[in-house]
Structure formats: structure tokens, C-alpha cells
Scaffold this active site. Structure first.
Site, PDB file in Angstrom:
ATOM      1  N   GLY A 188       0.808  -1.209   0.000  1.00  0.00           N
ATOM      2  CA  GLY A 188       0.000   0.000   0.000  1.00  0.00           C
ATOM      3  C   GLY A 188       0.842   1.259   0.000  1.00  0.00           C
ATOM      4  O   GLY A 188       1.879   1.345  -0.665  1.00  0.00           O
ATOM      5  N   CYS A 189       0.423   2.236   0.802  1.00  0.00           N
ATOM      6  CA  CYS A 189       1.068   3.550   0.782  1.00  0.00           C
ATOM      7  C   CYS A 189       2.523   3.517   1.227  1.00  0.00           C
ATOM      8  O   CYS A 189       3.281   4.430   0.931  1.00  0.00           O
ATOM      9  CB  CYS A 189       0.291   4.521   1.658  1.00  0.00           C
ATOM     10  SG  CYS A 189      -1.385   4.855   1.068  1.00  0.00           S
ATOM     11  N   VAL A 190       2.927   2.476   1.943  1.00  0.00           N
ATOM     12  CA  VAL A 190       4.305   2.375   2.412  1.00  0.00           C
ATOM     13  C   VAL A 190       5.237   1.820   1.330  1.00  0.00           C
ATOM     14  O   VAL A 190       6.457   1.811   1.495  1.00  0.00           O
ATOM     15  CB  VAL A 190       4.359   1.502   3.692  1.00  0.00           C
ATOM     16  CG1 VAL A 190       4.417   0.016   3.363  1.00  0.00           C
ATOM     17  CG2 VAL A 190       5.520   1.895   4.581  1.00  0.00           C
TER      18      VAL A 190
END
Length: 354
Positions: A138-140
Site C-alpha cells: 500500500g502507501c508504504v
């Protein structure tokens, strides 16, 4: 140390103002004659002014299900991915055959063979190129991707590694879902891609501009937070999991994590000359600033990216890194910190030196 010799971000050609997207989502997500006040409030307070979408806005209502959306993902991801990698190669003055490792990341579509495998022949990558496709970060994923490039290049210091992030968040939209989580996602997330090229310490390479180096990285999972952020996979595709206490988790954990990481390298937060932070959303960014006691200007480029293109999931922090290099390069020799948060709940930190 690993040197980052190119960061190239790309966006789809279809750009819309936030008000246009609000109107379209009202027609797709709300029942006829339904109350639009929550949707309009979330969009108005998102700090997002406009976004780029993989498809023309009018096409989203006709997507018939997960399969159609995923087919659209593959088609658009190949186009944007090729643009991102070619742009990074041109920027670094490298050739496709120079690349020894490709790490790819996305959480908004599925492809087997993976996107970087489908691009290998188009780009002219070597047949023996090593590939590590990842899904679920995801966003990481952008920060974690740089960290994994660094891990590899520490063991292969004469080689070249590529990170490719392609995120088409608009194709995960759940129509007829009026949950607050879906409405928040519809207000924040946009589409985009980015490519990063890095070389090991023994690789002879004359970068066209000063190249930041990766000093160290830190990954962290926080137990018991699995339902904070992520997907529920259902018949209609990816339904977002987004807990209301996400900003509180940032306030609780991020400050301690960052300070401990910096202290391990004899640094304090006030020593950091550039904060390259993922633009999770306005409440998350406020929590980041509070947790780290940062001055308002420290996250200015992150807020700017959120306003102009929205949250691009894993590609976002790479766009902010590119903007930092182009618009506000720190003084040579000073430290910077690249930080992102994602499903798990997790954080990924990358200590840079300019």
C-alpha cells in the site's frame, strides 16, 4: 552507500478538478435523491484540488466489475510504467540493459505475469534481470521499495537497481458503497506512477545532478493494528479498510520511532533538512507534524503534492522525493528523512544524506 541517481514521476493524461470528481461520484455512489452533504463535506475538506485518473471520468460508471477494472489497470499500468522507467533512464543517463534488479510495487491491481515482467521486452531489459514484484504494501510501498533497493545494493555494490511503482487508485472505487471509508477514499486518492534508479557504492556513474545517498532504513509493524488500513477483497474488487483512529496511531507511534531511528545515527529531528513524507491525508499530515513537532514549512511539498494530485498510494512519496530534488534540494552533506505509513499498520523510514 546506495546512491539515488534518478526519480521520475508520471501521471495519466486525464486530469479533473475536485468538484468534477465530486459530481461524478455522487452519481455513482449515492442512491437517487440521496443526501450528498457528507460526500461534499469530505471532498471539500480533503485538501485535494484536482487529480489525474487512468480513464476518462465518464468511463468509470460503465466498468462492469472487478475483471473489467483489473483489465483497465493492466492496460494503463503498462503505459504509465513504461513512461516512468524510460524517464528515469534518460534522467540517469543509463541504458535498460544496465539494470540488474527490478522491484515493482502496486496495491491497486493484479497482473500475472507481473507489470515489470510484461514491460521487460518493451523496455529492453536483460533476460537475466532479477525481479521482485510486491503486492500489499500500500502507501508504504514507495519507501519500502527504496529500502529494499538499498538492501540489495549493499550486497551487490557494483550493480544498478530499479523501483517501479504504479498505483491506479480510481479503479478500486466501490460503486453504490456509501460507507464513510469509501467516501473518504473517493475524496483523496488519485492515479500515478514513479520510477527510481539507484546504484551501489562501487558503481562508477556520473549523475547529472547531486544524488542523495541512502544511509540506513527501518521497518516497523505495530501488533494488533491489522484492521487499521488495507483492503477487504470482495466480488466487486478491493473495498477499503480505513479506521478512524489512524491519525491517533500516528501520534502514538511515529514520533518515538523516528527519534529512535535518528538517535541511532547521532541525529535529532532538528538536524533533518528535508522531510519527504507520504501525503496520507490532511488529518494524517496534521498528526505527523504534531508527533514530530515540525514547523509548518517542513511538510510544504507534501501538502503541495496532496493538493495537486491527491494521494497516489505507494507512488506518492516518490513524487514528493522528486519534487524535493527539483524544487528544494537541501544543502550537500545534510540529512533527510523519507517516511511513509501503510497497511499493517506499518511505517518505513529511509535516512538520506544529500
Amino acid at each position: 552507500m546506495t546512491r539515488i541517481v534518478a526519480v521520475h514521476g508520471v501521471l495519466p493524461e486525464h486530469r479533473y478538478e475536485q468538484s468534477d470528481i465530486t459530481e461524478a461520484l455522487a452519481g455513482m455512489c449515492l442512491p437517487a435523491g440521496g443526501d450528498r452533504s457528507v460526500l461534499e463535506r469530505l471532498h471539500a475538506t480533503s485538501s485535494v484540488q484536482g487529480r489525474h485518473l487512468a480513464l476518462p471520468l465518464e468511463r468509470y460508471a460503465s466498468l462492469s466489475g472487478f475483471g473489467a477494472a483489473n483489465d483497465a489497470f493492466i492496460e494503463a499500468a503498462l503505459l504509465l510504467g513504461e513512461q516512468a522507467v524510460r524517464g528515469a533512464l534518460d534522467e540517469a543517463g543509463l541504458r535498460p540493459e544496465d539494470i540488474d534488479l527490478v522491484v515493482s510495487t502496486s496495491v491497486t491491481g493484479i497482473a500475472v505475469p507481473s507489470i515489470e515482467a510484461r514491460l521487460a521486452g518493451l523496455l529492453g531489459l536483460r533476460p537475466d534481470v532479477k525481479r521482485v514484484p510486491s503486492f500489499g504494501l500500500g502507501c508504504v510501498g514507495g519507501a519500502a521499495g527504496i529500502a529494499r533497493l538499498h538492501d540489495y545494493l549493499e550486497g551487490h555494490p557494483d550493480q544498478v537497481a530499479l523501483l517501479l511503482s504504479v498505483e491506479l487508485c480510481s479503479l478500486t472505487l466501490q460503486r453504490s458503497d456509501v460507507s464513510p471509508q469509501n467516501l473518504v477514499a473517493g475524496a483523496l486518492f488519485g492515479d500515478g506512477a514513479a520510477a527510481v534508479l539507484a546504484v551501489g557504492r562501487d558503481r562508477v556513474h556520473a549523475a547529472p545532478r547531486p544524488a542523495p545517498t541512502v544511509v540506513a532504513t527501518r521497518s516497523r509493524l505495530y501488533p494488533g493494528t491489522e484492521r487499521t488500513l488495507g483492503w477487504d477483497v470482495c466480488d466487486s474488487g478491493f473495498r477499503i479498510v480505513l479506521a478512524a483512529d489512524l491519525p491517533d496511531l500516528v501520534r502514538t507511534h511515529l514520533g518515538e520511532e523516528v527519534r529512535a531511528f535518528l538517535a541511532a545515527h547521532d541525529l535529532k529531528t532538528e538536524d533533518v533538512t528535508a522531510w519527504v513524507c507520504h501525503p496520507g491525508g490532511p488529518r494524517v499530515l496534521d498528526a505527523v507534524r504534531e508527533a514530530l513537532a515540525l514547523p509548518a514549512r517542513a511538510l510544504e511539498l507534501t501538502w503541495r503534492s496532496l493538493a495537486e494530485v491527491g494521494n497516489l498510494s505507494s507512488a506518492s512519496v516518490l513524487h514528493v522525493l522528486r519534487d524535493t530534488l527539483e524544487l528544494r534540494p537541501p544543502l550537500p552533506g545534510t540529512p533527510g528523512l523519507l517516511a511513509a505509513m501503510g497497511p499493517g499498520f506499518s511505517t518505513e523510514l529511509v535516512l538520506l544524506r544529500w
